[in-house]
Write a protein that holds these residues in place. Structure first.
Motif, PDB file in Angstrom:
ATOM      1  N   HIS A  43       0.851  -1.192   0.000  1.00  0.00           N
ATOM      2  CA  HIS A  43       0.000   0.000   0.000  1.00  0.00           C
ATOM      3  C   HIS A  43       0.889   1.245   0.000  1.00  0.00           C
ATOM      4  O   HIS A  43       2.032   1.208   0.453  1.00  0.00           O
ATOM      5  CB  HIS A  43      -0.933  -0.007   1.235  1.00  0.00           C
ATOM      6  CG  HIS A  43      -1.941   1.089   1.180  1.00  0.00           C
ATOM      7  ND1 HIS A  43      -1.749   2.315   1.806  1.00  0.00           N
ATOM      8  CD2 HIS A  43      -3.132   1.179   0.538  1.00  0.00           C
ATOM      9  CE1 HIS A  43      -2.805   3.091   1.562  1.00  0.00           C
ATOM     10  NE2 HIS A  43      -3.660   2.431   0.791  1.00  0.00           N
ATOM     11  N   ASP A  59      -3.654   1.506  -4.138  1.00  0.00           N
ATOM     12  CA  ASP A  59      -4.666   1.785  -3.123  1.00  0.00           C
ATOM     13  C   ASP A  59      -5.418   0.483  -2.819  1.00  0.00           C
ATOM     14  O   ASP A  59      -5.114  -0.580  -3.396  1.00  0.00           O
ATOM     15  CB  ASP A  59      -5.606   2.916  -3.580  1.00  0.00           C
ATOM     16  CG  ASP A  59      -6.479   2.519  -4.759  1.00  0.00           C
ATOM     17  OD1 ASP A  59      -6.384   1.373  -5.245  1.00  0.00           O
ATOM     18  OD2 ASP A  59      -7.272   3.366  -5.207  1.00  0.00           O
ATOM     19  N   SER A  60      -6.413   0.569  -1.966  1.00  0.00           N
ATOM     20  CA  SER A  60      -7.101  -0.656  -1.538  1.00  0.00           C
ATOM     21  C   SER A  60      -7.780  -1.370  -2.699  1.00  0.00           C
ATOM     22  O   SER A  60      -7.802  -2.604  -2.743  1.00  0.00           O
ATOM     23  CB  SER A  60      -8.150  -0.320  -0.473  1.00  0.00           C
ATOM     24  OG  SER A  60      -7.560   0.401   0.558  1.00  0.00           O
ATOM     25  N   ASN A 133     -12.099  -1.159   4.680  1.00  0.00           N
ATOM     26  CA  ASN A 133     -11.324  -1.073   5.928  1.00  0.00           C
ATOM     27  C   ASN A 133     -12.143  -1.644   7.089  1.00  0.00           C
ATOM     28  O   ASN A 133     -12.586  -0.925   7.989  1.00  0.00           O
ATOM     29  CB  ASN A 133     -10.957   0.385   6.254  1.00  0.00           C
ATOM     30  CG  ASN A 133     -10.131   1.047   5.180  1.00  0.00           C
ATOM     31  OD1 ASN A 133     -10.307   0.764   4.003  1.00  0.00           O
ATOM     32  ND2 ASN A 133      -9.246   1.927   5.568  1.00  0.00           N
ATOM     33  N   SER A 148     -12.377   3.805  -1.184  1.00  0.00           N
ATOM     34  CA  SER A 148     -12.553   5.251  -1.366  1.00  0.00           C
ATOM     35  C   SER A 148     -12.538   5.622  -2.861  1.00  0.00           C
ATOM     36  O   SER A 148     -13.028   6.667  -3.246  1.00  0.00           O
ATOM     37  CB  SER A 148     -11.491   6.024  -0.594  1.00  0.00           C
ATOM     38  OG  SER A 148     -10.227   5.469  -0.819  1.00  0.00           O
ATOM     39  N   HIS A 217      -7.869  13.157   1.735  1.00  0.00           N
ATOM     40  CA  HIS A 217      -8.502  11.835   1.620  1.00  0.00           C
ATOM     41  C   HIS A 217      -9.895  11.910   2.256  1.00  0.00           C
ATOM     42  O   HIS A 217     -10.063  12.579   3.289  1.00  0.00           O
ATOM     43  CB  HIS A 217      -7.630  10.799   2.343  1.00  0.00           C
ATOM     44  CG  HIS A 217      -7.997   9.390   2.037  1.00  0.00           C
ATOM     45  ND1 HIS A 217      -9.066   8.752   2.654  1.00  0.00           N
ATOM     46  CD2 HIS A 217      -7.476   8.491   1.167  1.00  0.00           C
ATOM     47  CE1 HIS A 217      -9.150   7.520   2.178  1.00  0.00           C
ATOM     48  NE2 HIS A 217      -8.203   7.331   1.270  1.00  0.00           N
ATOM     49  N   GLU A 219     -11.417  10.099   4.199  1.00  0.00           N
ATOM     50  CA  GLU A 219     -11.531   9.657   5.595  1.00  0.00           C
ATOM     51  C   GLU A 219     -11.357  10.836   6.561  1.00  0.00           C
ATOM     52  O   GLU A 219     -11.556  10.692   7.769  1.00  0.00           O
ATOM     53  CB  GLU A 219     -10.473   8.590   5.912  1.00  0.00           C
ATOM     54  CG  GLU A 219     -10.781   7.225   5.328  1.00  0.00           C
ATOM     55  CD  GLU A 219      -9.653   6.222   5.543  1.00  0.00           C
ATOM     56  OE1 GLU A 219      -8.900   6.362   6.515  1.00  0.00           O
ATOM     57  OE2 GLU A 219      -9.515   5.308   4.715  1.00  0.00           O
ATOM     58  N   THR A 234      -6.086   7.433  -2.193  1.00  0.00           N
ATOM     59  CA  THR A 234      -4.639   7.645  -2.360  1.00  0.00           C
ATOM     60  C   THR A 234      -4.260   7.681  -3.847  1.00  0.00           C
ATOM     61  O   THR A 234      -3.514   8.562  -4.269  1.00  0.00           O
ATOM     62  CB  THR A 234      -3.828   6.550  -1.639  1.00  0.00           C
ATOM     63  OG1 THR A 234      -4.331   5.272  -2.026  1.00  0.00           O
ATOM     64  CG2 THR A 234      -3.906   6.706  -0.143  1.00  0.00           C
TER      65      THR A 234
HETATM   66  P1  13P Z   1      -7.015   4.000  -0.138  1.00  0.00           P
HETATM   67  O1  13P Z   1      -5.575   3.775  -0.435  1.00  0.00           O
HETATM   68  O2  13P Z   1      -7.867   2.949  -0.776  1.00  0.00           O
HETATM   69  O3  13P Z   1      -7.444   5.384  -0.491  1.00  0.00           O
HETATM   70  O4  13P Z   1      -7.216   3.794   1.446  1.00  0.00           O
HETATM   71  C1  13P Z   1      -6.603   4.563   2.388  1.00  0.00           C
HETATM   72  C2  13P Z   1      -6.473   3.887   3.688  1.00  0.00           C
HETATM   73  O5  13P Z   1      -6.699   4.406   4.730  1.00  0.00           O
HETATM   74  C3  13P Z   1      -6.007   2.540   3.716  1.00  0.00           C
HETATM   75  O6  13P Z   1      -5.935   2.121   4.998  1.00  0.00           O
END
Ligand code: 13P
Ligand code: SF4
Length: 332
Positions: A43, A59-60, A133, A148, A217, A219, A234
């Motif tokens: 990641h 990213d995820s 997550n 995301s 981001h 979050e 991300t």
């Molecule tokens: P992304 O990389 O999918 O945006 O997720 C961010 C994150 O907090 C991963 O733990």
């Protein structure tokens, strides 16, 4: 037998074993990768040295897509527990390794599955969308998983009158509500890394760098997102800094992503947004538990391994596959 470790040890206790300082860890990791037909997925929040060793950085969403399609026998996951679990759910016949099993996630911890199951019972006619997550148990209680990158598109793909529960991240949930105009019932969870950006310090930083764009981001909390010139995952943030004309950016997410931003745009300036503590940048304490040494030990011993019950894998796979199908439909 490789002689990288100071003594021929039993696997028990291998975590504390001292690695022979004369070996070249990068060479050894690359050798083990070939020998074991392993792939390293990392990641963007991993330390730079690990990002440089990875076969794929993302990213995820990207990481789960890679985990689903890899033909490697071993997936070494340089990330956190829920990511490695997702890889195991999508590729159950493969060995999935996580360099440090303690690499958890505050957001996943903010939603215990037994409490979420009770919460869900209150809304029997609602569809459950969960942010990736979260634990495998929570995914098993869900209809669709999202990241995301695809959250807004996934909600938009559903009929307008579809009632939705969204969890565990209330900040991403509020962002989706704002973007889509849809009403959703939100679980009250959050990420400790994205919740501590400080308004007052950000204001000072913006005054010091009036030319810099502010990117964040989803979050992050709404009072931070309201100030952003761009909001994205991300990979979205990275892409934005590559395509946008500005020369500098204040970046509100975990600071690991700045390594790739700087690599992709060496002439641009990236300033980490300051958290509400004495630090100048914001690291995820879980992501940063992984080290090159632990990565090497994980590959050498093929430990620690992610193990999940077959029934749980079956239940958790459906909502993740639904996410991958919808994402493919939108070219994500
Ligand atoms: P992304 O990389 O999918 O945006 O997720 C961010 C994150 O907090 C991963 O733990
Ligand atoms: Fe979890 Fe936040 Fe760390 Fe991502 S940055 S792994 S959401 S604690």
């Amino acid at each position: 037998m490789n002689i990288a470790f100071e003594k021929d040890l039993e696997v028990k206790g291998y975590i504390d074993e001292v690695i022979n300082p004369n070996i070249n860890l990068v060479e050894e990791i690359n050798r083990l990768k070939k020998e074991k037909n392993a792939v390293i997925l990392a990641h963007y929040y991993q330390e730079p040295q690990i990002q440089d060793l990875a076969d794929y950085i993302g990213d995820s969403l990207g990481l789960s897509q890679q985990a689903a399609k890899t033909d490697a026998d071993v997936i070494v996951f340089a990330g956190v527990h829920f990511m490695a679990e997702t890889a195991k759910i999508l590729s159950p016949s493969k060995k999935v390794l996580l360099p440090d099993l303690k690499a958890g996630c505050s957001l996943a911890d903010s939603c215990p599955p037994h409490l979420f199951a009770k919460f869900k019972e209150q809304y029997p006619d609602h569809l459950v969308i969960t942010y990736v997550n979260c634990t495998a148990e929570l995914k098993a209680l869900s209809d669709i998983v999202c990241t995301s990158t695809n959250a807004v598109k996934i909600v938009e793909s559903l009929p307008k009158d579809q009632k939705i529960i969204f969890g565990p991240d209330k900040n991403l949930g509020k962002h989706i509500i704002k973007q889509t105009g849809r009403d959703m019932v939100l679980w009250n969870g959050a990420c400790m890394v994205h919740e501590i950006f400080a308004d007052d310090k950000l204001e000072i930083l913006k005054r010091e760098h009036p030319e810099a764009k502010f990117i964040a981001h989803p979050e992050c909390e709404p009072h931070i997102l309201n100030q952003a010139d761009y909001i994205g995952s991300t990979s979205g943030l990275l892409k934005y800094t590559i395509e946008d004309d500005s020369r500098s950016y204040i970046v509100a997410t975990e600071s690991g992503i700045i390594y790739q931003m700087q690599k992709a745009s060496p002439d641009k300036t990236f300033i980490p947004a300051p958290p509400n503590n004495m630090c100048a940048c914001n690291d995820c304490p879980y992501m940063k538990l992984n080290t090159v040494e632990k990565l090497y030990k994980a590959m050498y011993y093929e430990l620690p391994e992610i193990e999940l019950d077959d029934q749980l894998i079956d239940k958790a796979r459906k909502p993740i596959e639904r996410m991958l199908e919808i994402s493919a439909r939108y070219g994500l």
